[in-house]
Design an enzyme around this catalytic site. Sequence first.
Site, short mmCIF file in Angstrom:
data_model
loop_
_atom_site.label_atom_id
_atom_site.label_comp_id
_atom_site.label_asym_id
_atom_site.label_seq_id
_atom_site.Cartn_x
_atom_site.Cartn_y
_atom_site.Cartn_z
CG HIS B 212 16.22 30.22 7.15
ND1 HIS B 212 17.53 29.98 6.83
CD2 HIS B 212 15.49 29.48 6.28
CE1 HIS B 212 17.60 29.14 5.81
NE2 HIS B 212 16.36 28.84 5.45
CB SER B 216 10.27 23.80 6.98
OG SER B 216 11.24 24.31 6.10
CE LYS B 240 12.32 14.52 0.40
NZ LYS B 240 11.49 14.27 1.59
CG ASP B 241 15.93 20.78 -1.65
OD1 ASP B 241 14.82 20.22 -1.56
OD2 ASP B 241 16.23 21.79 -0.98
CD GLU B 284 1.55 31.85 -22.96
OE1 GLU B 284 2.54 31.14 -22.89
OE2 GLU B 284 0.75 31.83 -23.93
#
Lengths: 185, 437
Positions: B212, B216, B240-241, B284
């Site tokens: 922040h 972004s 959107k998220d 894994e």
Amino acid sequence: MADHAQTPHGQATGEQGTRRDFLFLTAASVTAFGAASAVWPFVSSMNPSKDVLALSSIEVDVGQVAEGQAITVKWRGKPVFIRHRTAAEIAEAVKDDGADMKDPQKDEVRAQKPEFLVLVGVCTHLGCIPLGQKDAEPKGQFGGWYCPCHGSMYDTSGRIRKGPAPLNLEVPAYQYVSDTVVKIG
Amino acid sequence: MAANFKNPVVRWIDHRLPVFTFLHHEANEYPTPKNLSYWWNFGSLAGFMLMVMMASGIFLAMQYTPHVDYAFNSVERMMRDVNYGWLLRYIHMNGASMFFVVVYVHMFRGLYFGSYKAPRELLWQIGVVILLLMMATAFMGYVLPWGQMSFWGATVITNLFSALPVVGEHIVTLLWGGFSVDNPTLNRFFSLHYLLPFVLLGVVVLHVVALHRFGSNNPIGIDTKGPQDTIPFHPYYTVKDMFGLGVFMIFYAYWVFYAPVTLGDPVNFVPANPLSTPEHIVPEWYFLPFYAILRSIPDKLLGVIAMFASILVLFVLPWLDRSPVRSGRYRPAFKWFFWMLVFDCVILTICGKSPPDWIWSPFAFSISPDVGQVGISIIAMGQLATTYYFGYFLVVLPLLSIFERALPVPLSISRPVLGAGGSHAAIAQSPKPMEKL
Ligand code: HEM
Ligand code: FES
């Protein structure tokens, strides 16, 4: 602080530092020492405890192992390989004493009685258990053991001959308490 | 700036504890580039996965017994007798895989769009710390069910430290609390497996604070120039998220309900046996590339160093790639090398999964122990792939920074969106000089 020629509270004595510097450094070192001493018991508590250390020795009768056969016994949570070697296997190991090896060792220092090889059965690379104890298992190019994890190969003396492992299979501390009974640990 | 809250209770609280001001500031006032693509959904998905792992984990811990004699059975009991225990466990087990899928996409997003470059270097480095913590957490979690792969995975990985000269053996004994992986090891791994996700949460907060600070990055990789380039995070990106989350949940649910054990290794359904190593030890899937790097180097210490270096190199990445252009869209040569890196990681994954002495015949699409067939050994393939992996960071990126001619980047975010029909070709041909970043 010592860089400043004059500080309001300390007596400036040129390059020497002040009494305040002395107090500051003393307090800081005592604090650092105290902090380190406080961490010590925490770290130490993670090391093997007394009950774990107490389970440290076992006795095995190797008389029951026929020539050419091997047995696996558990010692300190790990497998110990006891191999009753054939004359050919011993000869092979002695013959290779001078061969090019990562961790050169003579066969005679690896077995108290040449026919019984006693080894910690843990690959010195990353701790897998090498194959080769049973007849059906692969023994690698050198007739000893083959580690399936990353392909290390050990010879009939348990010495590392090929692959990523850096050291020979470890020979644990052991002694013969009678003709055929071995005390490991 | 204090927001004017209508609700008097909210106002009363906010005056004394400004949490609502904080949230308002982060969500409504936080300006976000208006051109973020779906690749920017993966950060919030990672946050979601952390919550899911903590929630499911805490409930699993209520049923789990961290003791070598009971651990395996307590997990089996969860699967058979505990109400919805199977669901909790499958959510947690597959959740670990989903967490890594999301984080790996998130990281490749950063690699392609140059999100690691100034002024976001520290943000990127905090991300690498998060990856390391996740790996440690997942590794210790995998030990808890005390199956064969749990035990031998723990043995092999803790033994990595024995490669260190002098102190190595002591460190391994300290990690084990004994002479082999045993009950003390299981207990401490449970304790740490519980602890680390909370540490992770703290580091995630730092990650978001650092994010922040400058906001972004975005698909064209240029800074926002003013209000015309941004939209408020809420409601535009919250919605959107949420949509992305819905799609992701379908994917996640597929694994949980239709293929719950596909991603795991069947050997882990066999209880741990300290006297017999399984034929093939494989971690894994999310650890396979690193395992392949470890195995491709025939020396123990160097192999371990290479494995750790493959992650540590990410810490210095911002200083290896000196190209002033962030986004791969405007870097014609970089693009190729980037996609080769993605491909390279797939190859490393395949190498990590396959036994080292097997042969890979890419044309026959087969990997088999048959030495007669035409192909390349897994070890050799792993060595090639390892070379490219390090080559990308240590050679390709520094050289590209010097020799690559980037395409002209747009003047601002609004231009490609509003102007000239928004096509990249039109912008690329625009006579405007390349922007200096
Ligand atoms: C970063 C988040 C986490 C990751 C990546 C993670 C990963 C894992 C993995 C891979 C397993 C093995 C699953 C299996 O094969 O059965 C596991 C098991 C377990 N985890 Fe976590 N975990 C996380 C957070 C937590 C938290 C916060 C707790 C809370 C105490 C927890 C408690 C457990 C328990 C009790 C088990 C053993 C039961 C089982 O194996 O299903 N985990 N974890
Ligand atoms: S553990 Fe034996 S070769 Fe790696």
